[in-house]
Design a protein around this motif. Structure first.
Motif, mmCIF file in Angstrom:
data_model
loop_
_atom_site.group_PDB
_atom_site.id
_atom_site.type_symbol
_atom_site.label_atom_id
_atom_site.label_comp_id
_atom_site.label_asym_id
_atom_site.label_seq_id
_atom_site.Cartn_x
_atom_site.Cartn_y
_atom_site.Cartn_z
ATOM 1 N N CYS A 78 -20.089 -34.398 14.563
ATOM 2 C CA CYS A 78 -19.858 -33.507 15.703
ATOM 3 C C CYS A 78 -19.171 -34.302 16.802
ATOM 4 O O CYS A 78 -19.773 -35.193 17.405
ATOM 5 C CB CYS A 78 -21.184 -32.921 16.192
ATOM 6 N N GLN A 79 -17.908 -33.983 17.040
ATOM 7 C CA GLN A 79 -17.123 -34.648 18.061
ATOM 8 C C GLN A 79 -16.631 -33.611 19.058
ATOM 9 O O GLN A 79 -15.952 -32.657 18.670
ATOM 10 C CB GLN A 79 -15.928 -35.380 17.426
ATOM 11 N N GLU A 138 -16.582 -43.808 -1.601
ATOM 12 C CA GLU A 138 -16.240 -43.808 -0.178
ATOM 13 C C GLU A 138 -17.469 -43.460 0.656
ATOM 14 O O GLU A 138 -18.211 -42.524 0.348
ATOM 15 C CB GLU A 138 -15.129 -42.788 0.063
ATOM 16 N N TRP A 139 -17.670 -44.204 1.724
ATOM 17 C CA TRP A 139 -18.727 -43.903 2.689
ATOM 18 C C TRP A 139 -18.115 -43.120 3.848
ATOM 19 O O TRP A 139 -17.128 -43.542 4.444
ATOM 20 C CB TRP A 139 -19.352 -45.195 3.216
ATOM 21 N N PHE A 140 -18.679 -41.964 4.153
ATOM 22 C CA PHE A 140 -18.155 -41.140 5.242
ATOM 23 C C PHE A 140 -18.723 -41.643 6.572
ATOM 24 O O PHE A 140 -19.811 -41.245 6.985
ATOM 25 C CB PHE A 140 -18.497 -39.672 5.024
ATOM 26 N N GLN A 141 -17.964 -42.506 7.199
ATOM 27 C CA GLN A 141 -18.395 -43.119 8.453
ATOM 28 C C GLN A 141 -18.535 -42.068 9.553
ATOM 29 O O GLN A 141 -17.637 -41.253 9.770
ATOM 30 C CB GLN A 141 -17.373 -44.179 8.887
ATOM 31 N N GLY A 142 -19.666 -42.085 10.245
ATOM 32 C CA GLY A 142 -19.878 -41.161 11.358
ATOM 33 C C GLY A 142 -20.430 -39.812 10.953
ATOM 34 O O GLY A 142 -20.687 -38.963 11.815
ATOM 35 N N TYR A 143 -20.619 -39.586 9.656
ATOM 36 C CA TYR A 143 -21.192 -38.328 9.168
ATOM 37 C C TYR A 143 -22.682 -38.523 8.904
ATOM 38 O O TYR A 143 -23.098 -39.581 8.431
ATOM 39 C CB TYR A 143 -20.493 -37.869 7.887
ATOM 40 N N ASN A 144 -23.471 -37.477 9.180
ATOM 41 C CA ASN A 144 -24.918 -37.590 9.078
ATOM 42 C C ASN A 144 -25.518 -36.411 8.321
ATOM 43 O O ASN A 144 -24.960 -35.306 8.301
ATOM 44 C CB ASN A 144 -25.548 -37.643 10.481
ATOM 45 N N VAL A 158 -29.598 -32.687 13.351
ATOM 46 C CA VAL A 158 -28.739 -33.710 12.771
ATOM 47 C C VAL A 158 -29.465 -35.042 12.826
ATOM 48 O O VAL A 158 -29.969 -35.441 13.875
ATOM 49 C CB VAL A 158 -27.403 -33.800 13.544
ATOM 50 N N TRP A 159 -29.516 -35.726 11.684
ATOM 51 C CA TRP A 159 -30.184 -37.022 11.613
ATOM 52 C C TRP A 159 -29.196 -38.121 11.984
ATOM 53 O O TRP A 159 -28.580 -38.744 11.117
ATOM 54 C CB TRP A 159 -30.713 -37.261 10.204
ATOM 55 N N ASP A 160 -29.037 -38.331 13.251
ATOM 56 C CA ASP A 160 -28.101 -39.350 13.732
ATOM 57 C C ASP A 160 -28.881 -40.632 14.012
ATOM 58 O O ASP A 160 -29.550 -40.768 15.032
ATOM 59 C CB ASP A 160 -27.406 -38.858 15.008
ATOM 60 N N HIS A 161 -28.788 -41.579 13.086
ATOM 61 C CA HIS A 161 -29.573 -42.803 13.193
ATOM 62 C C HIS A 161 -28.981 -43.795 14.198
ATOM 63 O O HIS A 161 -29.638 -44.767 14.575
ATOM 64 C CB HIS A 161 -29.687 -43.464 11.821
ATOM 65 N N GLU A 162 -27.751 -43.527 14.625
ATOM 66 C CA GLU A 162 -27.112 -44.437 15.580
ATOM 67 C C GLU A 162 -27.389 -44.036 17.019
ATOM 68 O O GLU A 162 -27.727 -44.872 17.862
ATOM 69 C CB GLU A 162 -25.608 -44.496 15.323
ATOM 70 N N TYR A 163 -27.249 -42.740 17.299
ATOM 71 C CA TYR A 163 -27.399 -42.277 18.688
ATOM 72 C C TYR A 163 -28.636 -41.413 18.909
ATOM 73 O O TYR A 163 -28.907 -40.982 20.031
ATOM 74 C CB TYR A 163 -26.150 -41.496 19.110
#
Length: 295
Positions: free
Chosen positions: A143-144, A68-74, A91-96
């Motif tokens: 982190c939401q 399983e890939w944990f979508q949205g987790y970094n 946090v290594w957030d490659h999307e944002y």
């Protein structure tokens, strides 16, 4: 990460691959442990696994398993914030884009990690997840709305704290052994939680006391969810709280030193641990006595 298109939607998976013999043995063991723990526990902070196998490419056998890939987790690591020259969790957030956590969020990271590892600790057999390490990126977070949530992406080993804990299936540890083993688990957890590599690849670094605060809270939260066990007439978390509070500074220091002696002498984190251990024990001693949220 690989993606499969299903009715126009991309479904992500993680594909773990190994080439060396030790690597292939490692991922085979990991696949079995992830499957076992997901089956044995009524909760899961671990990735589901869907299958394993080996393929031959140009005469070389490659092992792999699908999970399983944990979508949205970094991934996250301690880094130096140039704004104030302080070490913080990035946090290594490659999307944002990468970002630093606040002090409260950092405490929450350690709290969640400690709670997860405590929930997987078996108080009867002393089995626990190891050898996890923040430097390896074993935990990932999301982190939401300023709320932290963690997952653990790997389990390399799941074994008792000590060898020959139980001689037979009919023999159960007594109350003293359960409490002493739980104390060793907690103290080891508090040490390991403070270790990371700078930016994930640099020198070994030691987290500030937010790690102690978070570890203490997460540990007791996880312990409070354990079912009632023999030979205790009251909840285990209450018994352990009294046991922990009975430990003096000297007791904690001796125990921590004994734990560190069990680490591999050539491990790069050992000199860092020894450098900070006395102050760590002092901080831990005060945190235990000033903690307000005991169950």
């Amino acid at each position: 990460r690989i993606e499969t298109m299903l009715h126009g939607t991309a479904v992500p998976f993680v594909l773990n691959v190994a080439i060396s013999n030790s690597g292939k043995n490692g991922i085979q063991r990991e696949y079995g442990l992830l499957k076992q723990l997901n089956e044995d526990f009524p909760f899961s902070f671990l990735p589901k696994v869907f299958g394993q196998g080996r393929v031959s490419i140009a005469g070389n056998e490659i092992g792999m398993f699908l999970g399983e890939w944990f979508q949205g987790y970094n991934e996250f690591h301690i880094s130096l914030d140039p704004a104030d020259e302080k070490y913080k969790i990035m946090v290594w957030d490659h999307e944002y884009g990468n970002y630093f956590l606040t002090d409260d969020q950092a405490t929450s990271v350690y709290r969640h990690a400690a709670r997860i590892l405590t929930r997987y600790y078996n108080v009867n057999t002393f089995e626990h997840i190891f050898s996890w390490h923040h430097a390896a990126g074993d935990f990932v977070l999301t982190c939401q709305n300023n709320r932290i949530d963690l997952k653990l992406i790997t389990v390399r080993q799941y074994r008792p704290l000590f060898e020959n804990n139980i001689k037979s299936e009919d023999e159960h540890p007594d109350a003293e052994r359960i409490l002493e083993s739980l104390l060793v688990f907690f103290l080891n957890l508090a040490i390991r939680m403070r270790l990371d590599r700078l930016e994930g690849v640099g020198k070994i670094v030691w987290a500030d006391d937010s790690a102690i605060k978070g570890t203490l809270k997460g540990f007791f939260e996880g312990l409070s969810l354990k079912p009632k066990i023999e030979p205790f007439n009251t909840p285990l978390v209450s018994c352990f709280r009294h046991h922990l509070l009975s430990c003096g500074r000297a007791d904690l220091l001796d125990l921590n030193r004994s734990i560190v002696q069990t680490y591999h002498s050539q491990a790069p984190e050992v000199p860092v641990i020894k450098q900070h251990l006395t102050q760590h024990v002092e901080d831990l001693y005060h945190a235990i006595r000033h903690y307000k949220n005991y169950p």
